[in-house]
Motif scaffolding. Structure first.
Motif, PDB file in Angstrom:
ATOM      1  N   GLY A  63      35.807   0.307   6.434  1.00 32.36           N
ATOM      2  CA  GLY A  63      34.732   1.076   7.051  1.00 32.36           C
ATOM      3  C   GLY A  63      33.475   0.859   6.227  1.00 32.36           C
ATOM      4  N   TYR A  64      32.440   0.276   6.832  1.00 31.81           N
ATOM      5  CA  TYR A  64      31.261  -0.094   6.068  1.00 31.81           C
ATOM      6  C   TYR A  64      30.024  -0.008   6.953  1.00 31.81           C
ATOM      7  N   ASP A  65      28.858   0.050   6.313  1.00 35.07           N
ATOM      8  CA  ASP A  65      27.612   0.095   7.066  1.00 35.07           C
ATOM      9  C   ASP A  65      27.063  -1.323   7.231  1.00 35.07           C
ATOM     10  N   ARG A  66      25.829  -1.428   7.692  1.00 36.55           N
ATOM     11  CA  ARG A  66      25.259  -2.751   7.975  1.00 36.55           C
ATOM     12  C   ARG A  66      25.037  -3.582   6.718  1.00 36.55           C
ATOM     13  N   LYS A  69      28.395  -1.664   2.756  1.00 34.85           N
ATOM     14  CA  LYS A  69      28.737  -0.630   1.790  1.00 34.85           C
ATOM     15  C   LYS A  69      29.723   0.321   2.443  1.00 34.85           C
ATOM     16  N   ALA A  70      30.686   0.807   1.660  1.00 32.63           N
ATOM     17  CA  ALA A  70      31.741   1.659   2.208  1.00 32.63           C
ATOM     18  C   ALA A  70      31.153   2.932   2.805  1.00 32.63           C
ATOM     19  N   THR A  71      31.693   3.340   3.945  1.00 25.53           N
ATOM     20  CA  THR A  71      31.276   4.574   4.607  1.00 25.53           C
ATOM     21  C   THR A  71      32.337   5.643   4.382  1.00 25.53           C
ATOM     22  N   SER A  72      32.283   6.703   5.190  1.00 28.01           N
ATOM     23  CA  SER A  72      33.247   7.794   5.034  1.00 28.01           C
ATOM     24  C   SER A  72      34.661   7.365   5.431  1.00 28.01           C
ATOM     25  N   THR A  74      37.228   5.578   4.394  1.00 27.14           N
ATOM     26  CA  THR A  74      37.576   4.903   3.143  1.00 27.14           C
ATOM     27  C   THR A  74      39.032   4.463   3.072  1.00 27.14           C
TER      28      THR A  74
END
Length: 285
Positions: A63-66, A69-72, A74
């Motif tokens: 789970g990562y953003d654009r 980077k890891a998002t919620s 995990t």
């Protein structure tokens, strides 16, 4: 005179259609394939690999953003780690000149080997948290189902793919031991197929069956057979494939039932997305 413009338009359309048909006949499929392959590699896969590698904890970020980077989200479910490991492994074989594929494949495989392979109780765990310090079933029947056949099927695919790409004999060894563990714990000796939901020690939680986990476990067996052409493995693949296209799963209406009981007498529900996957899988076999 009034018919003049219409005739001109008709002739123009006829010529355009002929030119289009002629161009289609001379269409260079190989060139288009190379163009698509180059676009996918340069603009898609190279953006993902090795950007998805978790530099903090290891493994693959699911789970990562654009900016990757890891998002919620995990957790690191086995099926997602495995899909990335297999995809990156295919990249290693097709494009060995790009080091990012090998880096990502190594990260995914290492996570499966060190965090998800249960050296004590056998089999593969359904997932972990981001740090790999706690078990996570990734939404598969809550905390009761520690080792879902659905996830393990993807795990076999990843291990076999990684072995084919790298010749890492440990990857093949893990895949073999997991297959043998599933034979002992999850295989239905009376009716065939495999149970889908196992606890940490391999105890069967639910005897009902479904085509979703079944086809992905069958897919894992097929990839393992490519890496390890074992007679027992071949027999299981054939048995599952035969069951899949029999009246036990394939309905007279032409679709596959999604859910069934242990003895295949309670065929219920449909999922056309799964049907498409099953048709592709049947073609693959």
């Amino acid at each position: 005179m009034k018919k003049g413009p219409s005739l001109i338009v008709f002739v123009f359309c006829l010529c355009s259609a002929w030119n289009f048909a002629h161009a289609a006949a001379a269409f260079d499929r190989k060139a288009l394939g190379n163009e698509i392959d180059t676009w996918m590699i340069d603009n898609y896969l190279k953006k993902y690999y090795p950007a998805l590698v978790d530099a903090t904890y290891g493994g693959i970020i699911c789970g990562y953003d654009r900016q990757f980077k890891a998002t919620s989200m995990t957790d690191k479910p086995l099926n997602m780690i495995a899909r990335h490991t297999w995809s990156a492994s295919m990249g290693v074989m097709l494009h060995p000149e790009y080091a990012g594929f090998k880096q990502a494949a190594d990260a995914g495989y290492t996570w499966i080997r060190d965090k998800l392979w249960d050296k004590t109780n056998g089999g593969l765990k359904g997932g972990t948290n981001r740090a790999g310090t706690a078990s996570s079933t990734a939404g598969q029947y809550g905390t009761l189902c520690d080792k879902p056949t659905y996830h393990i099927g993807f795990g076999l695919t990843a291990l076999a793919g990684y072995y084919l790409a790298t010749k890492d004999t440990m990857a093949l060894y893990i895949a073999k031991t997991v297959f043998q563990w599933m034979e002992q714990k999850a295989y239905d000796t009376q009716y065939g197929w495999y149970y889908g939901f196992l606890n940490n020690t391999g105890g069967v939680i639910d005897q009902n069956k479904d085509t979703n986990y079944g086809m992905h476990y069958l897919e894992g067996l097929a990839w393992l057979y490519i890496a390890w052409p074992d007679p027992q493995l071949k027999a299981r693949i054939k048995e599952m494939a035969d069951l899949l296209v029999s009246s036990k799963w394939l309905r007279s209406s032409g679709d596959f039932c999604l859910n069934n009981n242990r003895s295949y007498t309670a065929c219920a529900n449909s999922n056309y997305g799964h049907d498409a996957e099953l048709v592709y899988l049947a073609y693959f076999f």
